[in-house]
Design a protein around this motif. Structure first.
Motif, PDB file in Angstrom:
ATOM      1  N   MET D   1     -16.008  10.763  -1.271  1.00  0.00           N
ATOM      2  CA  MET D   1     -15.160  11.397  -0.261  1.00  0.00           C
ATOM      3  C   MET D   1     -13.967  12.047  -0.921  1.00  0.00           C
ATOM      4  O   MET D   1     -12.960  11.411  -1.224  1.00  0.00           O
ATOM      5  CB  MET D   1     -14.677  10.333   0.713  1.00  0.00           C
ATOM      6  N   SER D   2     -14.049  13.325  -1.125  1.00  0.00           N
ATOM      7  CA  SER D   2     -13.062  13.968  -1.971  1.00  0.00           C
ATOM      8  C   SER D   2     -11.915  14.581  -1.182  1.00  0.00           C
ATOM      9  O   SER D   2     -10.896  14.917  -1.749  1.00  0.00           O
ATOM     10  CB  SER D   2     -13.740  15.041  -2.808  1.00  0.00           C
ATOM     11  N   ASP D   3     -12.059  14.728   0.121  1.00  0.00           N
ATOM     12  CA  ASP D   3     -10.926  15.334   0.820  1.00  0.00           C
ATOM     13  C   ASP D   3     -10.714  14.685   2.176  1.00  0.00           C
ATOM     14  O   ASP D   3     -11.569  14.003   2.719  1.00  0.00           O
ATOM     15  CB  ASP D   3     -11.119  16.845   0.957  1.00  0.00           C
ATOM     16  N   SER D   4      -9.562  14.928   2.697  1.00  0.00           N
ATOM     17  CA  SER D   4      -9.177  14.181   3.897  1.00  0.00           C
ATOM     18  C   SER D   4      -9.998  14.590   5.114  1.00  0.00           C
ATOM     19  O   SER D   4     -10.145  13.826   6.047  1.00  0.00           O
ATOM     20  CB  SER D   4      -7.690  14.401   4.168  1.00  0.00           C
ATOM     21  N   VAL D   5     -10.520  15.792   5.081  1.00  0.00           N
ATOM     22  CA  VAL D   5     -11.334  16.192   6.233  1.00  0.00           C
ATOM     23  C   VAL D   5     -12.572  15.307   6.355  1.00  0.00           C
ATOM     24  O   VAL D   5     -12.974  14.910   7.433  1.00  0.00           O
ATOM     25  CB  VAL D   5     -11.762  17.672   6.100  1.00  0.00           C
ATOM     26  N   LYS D   6     -13.170  14.998   5.197  1.00  0.00           N
ATOM     27  CA  LYS D   6     -14.430  14.269   5.234  1.00  0.00           C
ATOM     28  C   LYS D   6     -14.259  12.759   5.349  1.00  0.00           C
ATOM     29  O   LYS D   6     -15.207  12.059   5.669  1.00  0.00           O
ATOM     30  CB  LYS D   6     -15.228  14.576   3.966  1.00  0.00           C
ATOM     31  N   ARG D   7     -13.076  12.268   5.025  1.00  0.00           N
ATOM     32  CA  ARG D   7     -13.007  10.802   5.015  1.00  0.00           C
ATOM     33  C   ARG D   7     -12.800  10.249   6.418  1.00  0.00           C
ATOM     34  O   ARG D   7     -12.187  10.887   7.271  1.00  0.00           O
ATOM     35  CB  ARG D   7     -11.885  10.340   4.095  1.00  0.00           C
ATOM     36  N   PRO D   8     -13.270   9.053   6.628  1.00  0.00           N
ATOM     37  CA  PRO D   8     -13.057   8.423   7.929  1.00  0.00           C
ATOM     38  C   PRO D   8     -11.560   8.234   8.169  1.00  0.00           C
ATOM     39  O   PRO D   8     -10.814   7.964   7.228  1.00  0.00           O
ATOM     40  CB  PRO D   8     -13.745   7.066   7.792  1.00  0.00           C
ATOM     41  N   PRO D   9     -11.130   8.361   9.368  1.00  0.00           N
ATOM     42  CA  PRO D   9      -9.709   8.160   9.656  1.00  0.00           C
ATOM     43  C   PRO D   9      -9.339   6.710   9.386  1.00  0.00           C
ATOM     44  O   PRO D   9     -10.141   5.802   9.543  1.00  0.00           O
ATOM     45  CB  PRO D   9      -9.598   8.491  11.145  1.00  0.00           C
ATOM     46  N   THR D  10      -8.143   6.502   8.961  1.00  0.00           N
ATOM     47  CA  THR D  10      -7.726   5.159   8.583  1.00  0.00           C
ATOM     48  C   THR D  10      -7.227   4.421   9.801  1.00  0.00           C
ATOM     49  O   THR D  10      -7.102   4.967  10.891  1.00  0.00           O
ATOM     50  CB  THR D  10      -6.589   5.227   7.557  1.00  0.00           C
ATOM     51  N   GLY D  11      -6.912   3.186   9.562  1.00  0.00           N
ATOM     52  CA  GLY D  11      -6.396   2.349  10.631  1.00  0.00           C
ATOM     53  C   GLY D  11      -4.873   2.340  10.661  1.00  0.00           C
ATOM     54  O   GLY D  11      -4.272   1.494  11.315  1.00  0.00           O
ATOM     55  N   VAL D  12      -4.261   3.265   9.935  1.00  0.00           N
ATOM     56  CA  VAL D  12      -2.812   3.215   9.765  1.00  0.00           C
ATOM     57  C   VAL D  12      -2.082   3.257  11.091  1.00  0.00           C
ATOM     58  O   VAL D  12      -1.016   2.649  11.258  1.00  0.00           O
ATOM     59  CB  VAL D  12      -2.335   4.380   8.879  1.00  0.00           C
ATOM     60  N   SER D  13      -2.672   3.912  12.045  1.00  0.00           N
ATOM     61  CA  SER D  13      -1.958   4.065  13.304  1.00  0.00           C
ATOM     62  C   SER D  13      -1.809   2.732  14.043  1.00  0.00           C
ATOM     63  O   SER D  13      -0.974   2.602  14.909  1.00  0.00           O
ATOM     64  CB  SER D  13      -2.693   5.076  14.186  1.00  0.00           C
ATOM     65  N   ILE D  14      -2.617   1.764  13.681  1.00  0.00           N
ATOM     66  CA  ILE D  14      -2.486   0.450  14.308  1.00  0.00           C
ATOM     67  C   ILE D  14      -1.452  -0.356  13.549  1.00  0.00           C
ATOM     68  O   ILE D  14      -1.421  -0.365  12.321  1.00  0.00           O
ATOM     69  CB  ILE D  14      -3.825  -0.293  14.293  1.00  0.00           C
ATOM     70  N   ASN D 131       2.223  -9.495   3.919  1.00  0.00           N
ATOM     71  CA  ASN D 131       3.190  -9.297   2.843  1.00  0.00           C
ATOM     72  C   ASN D 131       2.933  -8.113   1.936  1.00  0.00           C
ATOM     73  O   ASN D 131       3.707  -7.886   1.005  1.00  0.00           O
ATOM     74  CB  ASN D 131       3.241 -10.567   1.980  1.00  0.00           C
ATOM     75  N   SER D 132       1.870  -7.367   2.148  1.00  0.00           N
ATOM     76  CA  SER D 132       1.600  -6.278   1.195  1.00  0.00           C
ATOM     77  C   SER D 132       2.654  -5.186   1.337  1.00  0.00           C
ATOM     78  O   SER D 132       3.249  -4.996   2.400  1.00  0.00           O
ATOM     79  CB  SER D 132       0.211  -5.696   1.460  1.00  0.00           C
ATOM     80  N   GLY D 133       2.878  -4.482   0.261  1.00  0.00           N
ATOM     81  CA  GLY D 133       3.886  -3.429   0.242  1.00  0.00           C
ATOM     82  C   GLY D 133       3.470  -2.229   1.080  1.00  0.00           C
ATOM     83  O   GLY D 133       2.273  -2.032   1.359  1.00  0.00           O
ATOM     84  N   GLU D 134       4.422  -1.434   1.438  1.00  0.00           N
ATOM     85  CA  GLU D 134       4.149  -0.288   2.296  1.00  0.00           C
ATOM     86  C   GLU D 134       3.264   0.746   1.608  1.00  0.00           C
ATOM     87  O   GLU D 134       2.467   1.422   2.248  1.00  0.00           O
ATOM     88  CB  GLU D 134       5.458   0.388   2.759  1.00  0.00           C
ATOM     89  N   THR D 135       3.402   0.867   0.298  1.00  0.00           N
ATOM     90  CA  THR D 135       2.606   1.894  -0.394  1.00  0.00           C
ATOM     91  C   THR D 135       1.130   1.532  -0.406  1.00  0.00           C
ATOM     92  O   THR D 135       0.269   2.396  -0.278  1.00  0.00           O
ATOM     93  CB  THR D 135       3.059   2.071  -1.862  1.00  0.00           C
ATOM     94  N   GLU D 136       0.827   0.292  -0.567  1.00  0.00           N
ATOM     95  CA  GLU D 136      -0.578  -0.077  -0.603  1.00  0.00           C
ATOM     96  C   GLU D 136      -1.145  -0.326   0.785  1.00  0.00           C
ATOM     97  O   GLU D 136      -2.363  -0.432   0.953  1.00  0.00           O
ATOM     98  CB  GLU D 136      -0.796  -1.292  -1.509  1.00  0.00           C
ATOM     99  N   TRP D 137      -0.311  -0.398   1.762  1.00  0.00           N
ATOM    100  CA  TRP D 137      -0.774  -0.734   3.102  1.00  0.00           C
ATOM    101  C   TRP D 137      -1.863   0.208   3.644  1.00  0.00           C
ATOM    102  O   TRP D 137      -2.893  -0.261   4.167  1.00  0.00           O
ATOM    103  CB  TRP D 137       0.405  -0.827   4.079  1.00  0.00           C
ATOM    104  N   PRO D 138      -1.698   1.527   3.522  1.00  0.00           N
ATOM    105  CA  PRO D 138      -2.744   2.390   4.094  1.00  0.00           C
ATOM    106  C   PRO D 138      -4.131   2.109   3.505  1.00  0.00           C
ATOM    107  O   PRO D 138      -5.109   1.962   4.243  1.00  0.00           O
ATOM    108  CB  PRO D 138      -2.277   3.806   3.752  1.00  0.00           C
ATOM    109  N   ALA D 139      -4.212   1.990   2.200  1.00  0.00           N
ATOM    110  CA  ALA D 139      -5.510   1.709   1.578  1.00  0.00           C
ATOM    111  C   ALA D 139      -6.035   0.344   2.017  1.00  0.00           C
ATOM    112  O   ALA D 139      -7.217   0.158   2.318  1.00  0.00           O
ATOM    113  CB  ALA D 139      -5.386   1.758   0.050  1.00  0.00           C
ATOM    114  N   LEU D 140      -5.123  -0.609   2.060  1.00  0.00           N
ATOM    115  CA  LEU D 140      -5.490  -1.962   2.472  1.00  0.00           C
ATOM    116  C   LEU D 140      -5.974  -1.967   3.918  1.00  0.00           C
ATOM    117  O   LEU D 140      -6.973  -2.616   4.254  1.00  0.00           O
ATOM    118  CB  LEU D 140      -4.244  -2.855   2.315  1.00  0.00           C
ATOM    119  N   ALA D 141      -5.275  -1.248   4.767  1.00  0.00           N
ATOM    120  CA  ALA D 141      -5.654  -1.204   6.183  1.00  0.00           C
ATOM    121  C   ALA D 141      -7.045  -0.589   6.342  1.00  0.00           C
ATOM    122  O   ALA D 141      -7.860  -1.054   7.146  1.00  0.00           O
ATOM    123  CB  ALA D 141      -4.626  -0.410   6.983  1.00  0.00           C
TER     124      ALA D 141
END
Lengths: 435, 435, 435, 435
Positions: D1-14, D131-141
């Motif tokens: 998945m090389s670009d944001s158009v193709k990747r599944p949307p993340t759960g960040v909004s939750i 406790n995870s940091g904000e920078t890693e949170w999106p990937a973690l989510a």
């Protein structure tokens, strides 16, 4: 085989020309047996146990090339390097070989090519027989005897394999048609003869060729026993079927009952129930079941179940051999390959002959003895040692030869052996009982 | 079994209270052997030959319910109709049963439910023993003896099945840890003892319980022979491996070599080669190979190949029994289940004791005899007849019991039997030779 | 097929004599293709997918007898009742048949008998073509077209089956030797051409014969895409191998990786690595790999893994057909059966021809489309309906024909189909990519 | 998945706490579903497709340990090195694993040990979420969403595997008993609704979690079609059986007919014909067949044969999704796992609601579409890419979820997939037709 006592007697006593004649006759008979075949019949492998006739022709040839020519022929050269691989059967010590189940996928070499291979090896072997030096002759004669007997064993396998190949074909081809012989006299009765127990000797003696598994001749101890004059007949076996023999687990060995349960055993191989009766596929065509002929194509489990149903048992191989040794073998002989009947025949009473009949010939008789080494047996090293000894596990001994056995191949000390579930050979049984 | 001569002697000579005590002890021992297990261990079937421990617990119980209670208990009622189907093993005459390979897919009944079943049947059987009438007592006692011996056989299977279940688990669980015993004295040497040939009797006699396959006691003829004082050791077997024993087809029976070729045989079961050495999985954990302990978990092919490599052979069962009958059995005893070592132990020399050792116990010894009927053997009808007779094909006899055999279960006439390729039992060998 | 809109167009527009000529030519070509064979080659079934050549000869004949003669010939009589059973392939509605895996155990009928069967049915069919009435002619012509196309499909299968039969033979027989043609010009480059997306029509139109699975012609929606001018070459595939393509699970579909893991996939079928290089078995003998020829004998998993490794993908069948429809088909043609090369050939650049090449011929091209019904497809009832529709599960579409496809059999709407793991056909791939 | 158009949307909004709550709830539900089990039920593998419940518990835990903790937890240490091997399912990129068919022979780790493993990984993951940091949170989510959805998929498999484990047990254990609900209203009729063709978009959009196989959202072209308001019922399927549906090869795909011929298909899985009627095994016990409930536990072949018999067809996945997008989903919802009915329920008419019913829930609906990549699909690298893409061969798409699917797991773009011959999931069908 480390000493002369243990080794099979050699063929030295037979003259060179006589041995040559026997060799040539054996080679010719194999080819003769193939004459009724179409080219296509030579190729197929109708089940795992069956080899394509083409393979038998090549393998018996390879045997002479490998065991005689390679060691004794001056300037020996392989006929074809790939044939070495193609026509080895199970001789681990002689190199790689084709997977047994894959013999039927090989269209080449063609039948004509295999026949050419046969001719050349036969000729070269004949020359070797005629011209070999005196010092090497005894060893050569030994191997030649082995090779001839090996060829004869494959004559029997060839016929039973052909039978299977033709039997599974929906077109119902016939191997050959034979003239019907007139049946004279009454069928031999199912009477039991009494044999007194005691200490006896069995095994091959000092005269004539025998396989290593028939040695050494040794003492056995027998209790009194009885043996039926003739093998069990189709008519008797049909009674067993009609009495529900295939439906009563109490009659069967456990492994046999598993076969029954899975639908693989419901009558002898090659029997077929028509609307009104039973028919039997023979090499000479489909025929109504003859109730007086010996039942054949049954496995050990079927033989044992029948015996149990009949309130009898199978003889041990020692009992069989001791009883046979007491017979007039000429009177006790049955139908052999020499008669070219290709099927076991009903025995008929002859005046003044009340002994055992059909001992040698008609059907191989399952015994209750496992195929194991005789006391004092020593397995040879190398390919000769692979001939018999390495199969001494999980098999049972059969005695007496069949209608597909050459007459000069069989003897009363001969030990044939098959796994309990095999029945594509001409296998039947003779009942025994405690006294 | 139609007459008293042929039938096994009954247990009548043992008092009712003694028999009750033996029954209760046998039932308790089975449960005791399961104590180290987790519930999950009771459920799995790690290969076709293995039964889940839960099944052993149920099946031995079903045996008493079916063979004793059903015929002798007044007002008998089935414990659970489905258990009849679930816990039958191979008794065709006793109805349908679960496919052998499917025992490991049945989560129910639970272990607790099986234990409840055990308790009730044990209690009801105990009551029956105490209260049955005198007329029915002899027949009941006979069956009780059979049931107890059946339970004991399953104690051995239970342990070997548990061993396999634990062995295939990547977490390498241990059945139980035992205290190491001090080894006193030198290991028994590999010396061969000479036994004179002649006419002997083997088979079970008139005293004590024996299975029908040990009857009738009968004469055998033996040539002079030699027997090694002890079973073959791990150290000796390792020599065979290191000498290339698994790479030389000349040493192997044909069916054994097929297993070697397909990669299924390269050392005894449960052996594992580490970087520097060999380890062995035992019920008491993984351990470095002890060169003085008897080799075990080898099949018949391995035993026969080893013997051929060593220039020796396997004893016949008659040789084994005749030699054993000449020993002081107390001195010849090895490790049995009673010692709770759960593994064969090295034998040590004791002053003044130069005979055979480890005859009863340590490892079952493969013989060169097929498992067949003794002369004059008569198979019983019904379920009792299914106990031994129907397995008389394609198997070899083993003698002497093992470290997993209860001491009061084994005797020198005892005939154990397995197919040539089985080795999850404590199976080893003792070498024999011609004199 | 209940209405004329849905049914395939008939062959009525072709004159009777032309159709007769096509029929006779097709029949003759099948026999011509068998000429290099030995009798023995006709008999064997070298794997489950392969049929013995003898069977192809009989089955294509049975097809005309069963579908034409039986319904249209006056006084029709079965040629042989058993042939009905023997030469049925998979037509459930036409009665029982021989188990597919057992075709190679049937030595009879002989090749000569099958050839006699062919001759008679060919003659009777030819007579029927010439003499049938005008009213029945349209229906007859329809079936005749189907029969001819069926025969042509079997010509391709015959060649690929012969290839396999010869390939597994250790004697390495050669089907026939062809003259080497001079290669003029540079190999066609691996350039990608751009195709604009939009709404298109695919499927068979109103002219000429087509199978029911090519109907109805219907609209598809495509995005912009690219297609490589030529199929993937041996040279490119070798790069994939050398780059570790068969060792990287990330490139493979799960079922494909299972095949790799079990050792069944390590290079295209018929490739063999010698000490210094790669060789390829072809119908004209073993030869060094030609890097410019299209890779063939790869399965869908290999095709997909290669495409993923190359950063591309397989085309859909709609993309393939839309791109093909835009080509000058004469320029885009590759090697077909008509050229009798029996192997895909390297394409060469020709002046002014920059389009797709080898579209029809050389290798069947795996597409990324599953073999399913087109929207609006209606499966016929009876045997015709069994021709294509019942195979619409678990298979993928291949497009474009191969070096073993008759030129008048292939068209751009033609949908071939095989399971993902099959590769004994001349199967290769052409890369596609998103725009 | 090389670009944001193709990747599944993340759960960040939750929000983080919401996601933590969802995580904990999912973990608890898995354990809750196991509560009715006996320890023994956790261990067995009743067929190849089934995994022991114990394995599901461990595998879903391993998924969080391997994909989240290992990469994000500071000071990460493996819980147990062997668990890594034991609880991997098919992730080639994540190392070796136990043979799928051997999961049922592993008695250890025990259920208690697996539960301890679960507890620790749940706790450590919860801590990481908090406790995870904000920078890693999106990937973690993102991974957390994947892990939760993975856990939910296994909840469905857990139930269907438990169903199979209990179903094959002769004791007929019941998973749990549920209260009967009153059925209000008439069953929904089998009316077909008309849908106009045209150009539509299908696939996952920008909101909410979706698997990569639902991307990219893309255009499809549809012809007019009809869809039945509800899935096919038991009553309708029974008509098919009684009309001889399983005896008519003309209705079946070839591979399906092979299963019928071999006796493996004669009614839906878990149906049993009693003397008078049909019964069905459900997780809540054996029950008379309810004619109004959706038929379930049929494979693709059965679905396709039924549709052909009914003169209809299966919908494509595009038709299904386009039709679903036009519904009021609240009204179209069926029974989901949330209701804890554990079996599909009959739909009832409700005033003013005439649309499709049981779209989400009750039974997975076989479509006529193969499981393949959407145009423009890009498979991720590494373990994420193994989740869906590598299974894109030989499988068909199912839509809509079942009574065993968690409500917050299913959506109308969700693509489930199974091989055509699988039917131990809650699989049924909804009929479609051309307009």
């Amino acid at each position: 085989m480390s000493d002369s006592v243990k080794r099979p007697p050699t063929g030295v006593s037979i003259g060179r020309q006589d041995l040559l004649a026997r060799f040539v006759a054996a080679r010719q008979l194999t080819e003769k047996l193939c004459e009724p075949l179409e080219i296509e019949d030579y190729v197929v492998q109708s089940m795992l146990d069956v080899s394509p006739p083409k393979w038998h022709l090549g393998h018996t040839t390879w045997f002479f090339e490998r065991l005689l020519l390679q060691d004794f022929e001056q300037g020996f050269k392989l006929y074809h390097p790939r044939y070495y691989f193609l026509f080895n059967s199970y001789y681990q010590s002689l190199g790689e070989r084709v997977e047994r189940g894959s013999r039927g996928v090989l269209s080449r070499p063609t039948v004509a090519e295999v026949m050419a291979y046969r001719r050349e090896i036969t000729e070269r072997t004949a020359e070797l027989i005629e011209n070999s030096g005196e010092t090497e002759w005894p060893a050569l004669a030994d191997l030649l005897f082995l090779g001839i007997n090996h060829e004869q064993q494959h004559q029997e396998l060839l016929l039973t394999d052909i039978k299977h190949i033709l039997a599974i074909n929906p077109l119902r081809p016939v191997y050959c048609r034979t003239a019907e012989t007139e049946s004279v006299g009454n069928p031999v009765s199912g009477e039991f003869l009494h044999f007194a127990g005691g200490e006896f000797e069995i095994g091959a003696g000092a005269n004539g060729f025998a396989y290593d598994n028939e040695f050494p001749r040794h003492k056995v101890l027998l209790r009194d026993f009885q043996l039926c004059r003739r093998p069990v007949t189709n008519g008797e076996y049909l009674e067993f079927i009609e009495a529900g023999g295939y439906a009563d687990p109490g009659l069967w060995l456990s492994e046999g009952w598993d076969l029954v349960q899975s639908g693989e055993r419901e009558a002898p191989l090659y029997w077929e129930q028509t609307e009104s009766d039973w028919e039997e596929m023979t090499l000479t065509g489909w025929r109504p079941l003859d109730p007086n002929q010996p039942v054949c194509h049954i496995d050990y489990y079927e033989a044992a179940a029948f015996a149990r149903w009949a309130g009898k048992r199978l003889p041990t191989e020692a009992e069989w051999e001791v009883a046979a040794a007491a017979q007039d073998l000429a009177a006790a002989a049955g139908t052999l390959l020499d008669q070219r009947r290709y099927h076991p025949q009903a025995s008929r009473e002859r005046a003044g002959k009340g002994g055992l009949v059909a001992l040698l010939g008609d059907v191989w008789e399952w015994t209750g003895s496992a195929y194991l080494a005789y006391p004092g047996y020593h397995q040879s090293l190398g390919p000769l040692g692979e001939y018999n000894g390495k199969f001494m596990s999980s098999q049972m001994v059969l005695r007496g030869g069949s209608c597909a056995t050459p007459g000069d191949h069989i003897r009363i000390s001969y030990r044939n052996f098959f796994h309990c579930n095999r029945r594509w050979q001409f296998t039947g049984l003779r009942l025994a009982a405690d006294a």
